[in-house]
Design a protein around this motif. Sequence first.
Motif, PDB file in Angstrom:
ATOM      1  N   ASP A   1       0.840  -1.193   0.000  1.00  0.00           N
ATOM      2  CA  ASP A   1       0.000   0.000   0.000  1.00  0.00           C
ATOM      3  C   ASP A   1       0.881   1.252   0.000  1.00  0.00           C
ATOM      4  OD1 ASP A   1      -2.012   1.814   0.151  1.00  0.00           O
ATOM      5  OD2 ASP A   1      -2.609   1.337   2.206  1.00  0.00           O
ATOM      6  N   LYS A   2       0.694   2.105  -1.012  1.00  0.00           N
ATOM      7  CA  LYS A   2       1.523   3.310  -1.127  1.00  0.00           C
ATOM      8  C   LYS A   2       1.283   4.274   0.024  1.00  0.00           C
ATOM      9  CE  LYS A   2       2.126   3.297  -6.146  1.00  0.00           C
ATOM     10  NZ  LYS A   2       1.953   4.074  -7.404  1.00  0.00           N
ATOM     11  N   ASN A   3       0.037   4.411   0.441  1.00  0.00           N
ATOM     12  CA  ASN A   3      -0.260   5.322   1.549  1.00  0.00           C
ATOM     13  C   ASN A   3       0.395   4.851   2.842  1.00  0.00           C
ATOM     14  OD1 ASN A   3      -1.840   7.007  -0.056  1.00  0.00           O
ATOM     15  ND2 ASN A   3      -3.706   5.837   0.345  1.00  0.00           N
ATOM     16  N   SER A   4       0.357   3.556   3.069  1.00  0.00           N
ATOM     17  CA  SER A   4       0.990   3.019   4.280  1.00  0.00           C
ATOM     18  C   SER A   4       2.495   3.220   4.238  1.00  0.00           C
ATOM     19  CB  SER A   4       0.661   1.529   4.424  1.00  0.00           C
ATOM     20  OG  SER A   4      -0.732   1.333   4.570  1.00  0.00           O
TER      21      SER A   4
ATOM     22  N   ALA B   1       4.058   5.609   2.662  1.00  0.00           N
ATOM     23  CA  ALA B   1       4.326   7.038   2.862  1.00  0.00           C
ATOM     24  C   ALA B   1       4.231   7.414   4.337  1.00  0.00           C
ATOM     25  CB  ALA B   1       3.348   7.866   2.034  1.00  0.00           C
ATOM     26  N   MET B   2       3.215   6.906   5.019  1.00  0.00           N
ATOM     27  CA  MET B   2       3.072   7.198   6.454  1.00  0.00           C
ATOM     28  C   MET B   2       4.218   6.590   7.253  1.00  0.00           C
ATOM     29  SD  MET B   2      -1.047   6.655   6.893  1.00  0.00           S
ATOM     30  CE  MET B   2      -0.982   6.967   8.652  1.00  0.00           C
TER      31      MET B   2
ATOM     32  N   GLU C   1       2.329  10.595  -7.509  1.00  0.00           N
ATOM     33  CA  GLU C   1       2.151  10.192  -6.115  1.00  0.00           C
ATOM     34  C   GLU C   1       3.471  10.248  -5.350  1.00  0.00           C
ATOM     35  OE1 GLU C   1       0.190   6.486  -5.689  1.00  0.00           O
ATOM     36  OE2 GLU C   1      -1.601   7.080  -6.788  1.00  0.00           O
TER      37      GLU C   1
ATOM     38  N   THR D   1       4.385  12.634  -2.121  1.00  0.00           N
ATOM     39  CA  THR D   1       4.892  12.024  -0.889  1.00  0.00           C
ATOM     40  C   THR D   1       6.229  12.643  -0.485  1.00  0.00           C
ATOM     41  OG1 THR D   1       3.780   9.933  -1.383  1.00  0.00           O
ATOM     42  CG2 THR D   1       5.608   9.864   0.185  1.00  0.00           C
TER      43      THR D   1
ATOM     44  N   GLN E   1      -3.797  19.049  -5.097  1.00  0.00           N
ATOM     45  CA  GLN E   1      -2.936  18.293  -4.187  1.00  0.00           C
ATOM     46  C   GLN E   1      -1.481  18.735  -4.311  1.00  0.00           C
ATOM     47  OE1 GLN E   1      -3.751  14.235  -5.283  1.00  0.00           O
ATOM     48  NE2 GLN E   1      -5.532  14.072  -3.942  1.00  0.00           N
TER      49      GLN E   1
END
Length: 478
Positions: A154-157, A159-160, A201, A205, A304
Amino acid sequence: MEHMENESHEGKKQDEEGHHNNEVVRLEEYKKLIDVKTALRQSNLNPERPDASHLRTLDSSIKRNTAVIKKLKAINDEQKDGLMEELKSVNLSKFVSEAVSYICEAKLRSADIQAAVQICSLLHQRYKDFSPCLIQGLLKAFFPGKAGDDIDPDKNSRAMKKRSTLKLLMELYFVGIVEDASTFINIIKDLTSVEHLKDRETTQTNLTLLASFARQGKHFLGLQKHGQEAYDEFFMGLNITDDLKTFFKKSLSSYYDAAVAILQSEHASLRAMESENAKILNVKGELSDENTALYEKLRKSFDQLLRCVSSLAEALDMQPPVMPDDGHTTRVTTASELSPSGKHFSAVEPIWDDEDTKAFYESLPDLRVFVPGVLLGEAEPKLVDQHGKVHEQTGEHKLEQGAEVQNNAEASVPEHQLEGKTNVGSKNREKKDKTGKEISKEKEADQKGDIEREKVRVTDGASLDNLLQRLPRWSFAI
């Protein structure tokens, strides 16, 4: 009037006092945080680790150590004190790598960073091989390296995870666990690589991570936090060389400039699409689903990117980028809202009031159903004349044939049948004459009845007049 001015003056004074009090409270909290970091840094730079004999007196069982280590995967401020007491009661000499792996897997929030720093400081002060292993494990979030490393799909995970890891590494540097500032050089080089600008993306990030790095580590860039100059002694002791400061600031500034160039290019594309959509709306009254989806996608991407670039500009103490505005286009798919340049856009209204009006002007009838083809140029006049002549000739020919057939039929009928037909015809004429006489008599009778009724009506009217005249007349004196 003077009373109102006094109240206004008192209100402003109270607001200023409240703002001053908030500033004082914030500085006090910051001072406490600096004091804690200073104490941790001194302890971590000169750790007094327990000797082997002391560690043997602690619980070394696999079951107990495993239970304590698993708790490192969920570090937070509420459980920090209890977890630190448990870590002091066990001997993790043989489980340092396992402890590091659980810390690296922990999903830390911003509020949990300080708790993680204190736990890492405790383990650093007890086990010599903890810090090198921890730094190596944390860097895998930025450089996965081998295919065997566990990578979150997961890209969002991801990044976080990078964001929390970068914050933790910087805090560990402030407290002396990470001693070399060059540890961040490779991280910044990777985040500011122009190759990442090809992927939207990844670009967003990286901008977010760089903004976080700049806000948290202004002293890495040679910047100072406003209102916190009195505590620069702590950061001056971090031994960040001028060359490192120049490198970090130049890298972030270059990446910022490249991102602004992409932002301006995307803004130009967005404005061109808005102008084209406005023309379509003026002509057709609405946009197709494809055009609407394409516009919304480009606009969302632009917004964004603008937020990320503006955030980095603020962290670098720079003015956020201002996009050029030609003043001729408007956003066409949403209601009124603020544009990136601060101006207010509104939606273009449709040209039709309702569906019936739209259908009246757009749903045109088929003229070929109502208008002859000759008038529309679909048939040649000469061909029409020729067809007309043919029909006339055919009709005349049929009439001639009909007359001949009738003559032939009469000629073939015998004489006694013709006489019978003549007698029948004369009888029919006599009946018609009698019927006409009867009808005329009925009309005369009706006319006489109407005359009699008119006489009766006149007589009744005269009688009524005579009756009214015989009535007594009254006079009233005024």
